[in-house]
Design an enzyme around this catalytic site. Sequence first.
Site, PDB file in Angstrom:
ATOM      1  N   GLU A 131       0.791  -1.234   0.000  1.00 60.87           N
ATOM      2  CA  GLU A 131       0.000   0.000   0.000  1.00 60.87           C
ATOM      3  C   GLU A 131       0.825   1.287   0.000  1.00 60.87           C
ATOM      4  O   GLU A 131       0.623   2.151   0.839  1.00 60.87           O
ATOM      5  CB  GLU A 131      -0.921   0.016   1.234  1.00 60.87           C
ATOM      6  CG  GLU A 131      -1.902  -1.116   1.248  1.00 60.87           C
ATOM      7  CD  GLU A 131      -2.753  -1.136   2.500  1.00 60.87           C
ATOM      8  OE1 GLU A 131      -3.953  -1.389   2.362  1.00 60.87           O
ATOM      9  OE2 GLU A 131      -2.231  -0.912   3.606  1.00 60.87           O
TER      10      GLU A 131
HETATM   11  C1  TNX Z   1      -4.619  -3.928   4.506  1.00 62.68           C
HETATM   12  S1  TNX Z   1      -3.006  -6.251   4.116  1.00 62.68           S
HETATM   13  C2  TNX Z   1      -3.357  -3.688   5.012  1.00 62.68           C
HETATM   14  C3  TNX Z   1      -3.207  -3.245   6.404  1.00 62.68           C
HETATM   15  C4  TNX Z   1      -4.539  -3.056   7.079  1.00 62.68           C
HETATM   16  C5  TNX Z   1      -5.457  -4.175   6.695  1.00 62.68           C
HETATM   17  C6  TNX Z   1      -6.766  -4.147   7.423  1.00 62.68           C
HETATM   18  C7  TNX Z   1      -1.936  -5.261   3.993  1.00 62.68           C
HETATM   19  C8  TNX Z   1      -0.705  -5.740   3.464  1.00 62.68           C
HETATM   20  N1  TNX Z   1      -2.197  -3.998   4.354  1.00 62.68           N
HETATM   21  O1  TNX Z   1      -2.432  -2.077   6.471  1.00 62.68           O
HETATM   22  O2  TNX Z   1      -4.321  -3.063   8.455  1.00 62.68           O
HETATM   23  O3  TNX Z   1      -5.698  -4.094   5.308  1.00 62.68           O
HETATM   24  O4  TNX Z   1      -7.507  -5.294   7.161  1.00 62.68           O
END
Ligand code: TNX
Length: 489
Positions: free
Chosen positions: A299
């Site tokens: 992300e």
């Molecule tokens: C996605 S999964 C994220 C996290 C969040 C999560 C909440 C991932 C690699 N990144 O930063 O906490 O969703 O479900």
Amino acid sequence: MPDVIAVIPQPAVLERTGDAPFVLTEATTVVADGRPDLIGIAVLVADLLGRVGGRAVEVRYAESGASDIVRLRLVESLPPGDEAYRVISRNGRIDLEARTPAGLVRAIVTLRQLIVSAPGGVLRVPAVRIEDSPRYDWRGLSIDVARHFVPVRDLKVVIGVMAHYKLNVLHLHLTDDQGWRLHVPSRPLLTRLSSSTSVDGDPGGFYSAEDFADIVGFGAARGVRVVPEIDVPGHVNAATHAYGELTPSGEPTDSYTGIEVGFSRLHADLPATGAFLTDVFSDVASMTPGDYVHIGGDEVLTMEADEYATLVAAASTAVRAAGKKVVGWQEIAHTPLEPGTVVQYWDTRVDPAPFVAAAEAGALLLMSPGSKAYLDMKYDASTELGLEWAGHIELRDAYDWEPSTLIEGVPGDAVIGVEAAIWTETLRDLPALTQMLLPRLAAIAEVAWSAPERRDWEDFRTRIAQQAPFWDRLGLSWYASPQVDWPQR
Ligand code: TNX
């Protein structure tokens, strides 16, 4: 009526032998060869039987009669792999056999699950022959200790639950925008300035080097290895809050206690960035006895692809220079990867092509599909805690899926394993964690351990119901899924 047998995960081979059940009595002793690597295991099984039976169980290091014994042995004649084991209960004795101490730990857990309390307070183990080994080598749980900190004592409870379902990898998401949770000797400001915060202004915390060693050791004794994650080049606000040199202005960022993602970042063109990555990853690698260090990589919403690839490469180089292998979230598949890198698949909404290409180039895939394995998702619309971005995950959703065909076009042998994940934006204490983990973690554990032809939802439903008294005895909070006929409490 024969005693109930409800082992989770479902073993490869399980047969009733038709003999009389083993009965745990005052005379029951544990017998093991006096080898140093078996003594700890013998004590573990004696302690466990002692706690179940409410009286101390003696350990002997030489044969002591033919019955009333639980005998631990290392043997060669088993299916391949360190975790293969056998449990044979017949004629008033139990033989636990494995090729390695790690395999004996799996046998002990199976024994624990076989114990039934019969009327009159008698504890017995049905006469069975079990021969078992895991489908996948990597059977994990990722815990976000950054959004809300999880103290060592609570983490140990979670590790105990993991070991009970034969999970073997504890992935710790140690850093994020809201807090930095591991003391890094070369970068002391990370915990000094960025560990006291959490989501919603809740209290923070961090693991000292001693705490971390304690977690690693506690896991090792139960066959659970630790994979630490330092999330870069995004999710780094705790780092840029502690070290202003990581920002273009040179000024530290403000601390952050919200739950947005994707806004924070490192900068490839700042001179401080390379040194930061090298210092942090080499320290973390040197604190970690396991083979893997996780570099995050998820992300990063405010960076061009080239800069992202440069920073992923810098983090990976630091990890490899310290003698460890690299794990990263699925986004790293968009960058050039060394063969053997583990790509952790989580967001099922995206194009599978980059994962197919990465696997073809020698990457391994770890399956954590958000819609099945993200145990911070609500069970249904009425679940109080948790998030919903990947949907609702009832027990059956967590159980009924197949890792080897999940990503179209990725060959099954590129899949290294399965990992559940629990993110803690909404989960602030142990009851909240276990309420989301139980019963779904047991379902994921069976997906990861048992061969597909040994998995069956209707059968799992009846076995999982038998786990409730165990969770209750430990005082753990859990979710009474309406998909299961739970025993009366
Ligand atoms: C996605 S999964 C994220 C996290 C969040 C999560 C909440 C991932 C690699 N990144 O930063 O906490 O969703 O479900």
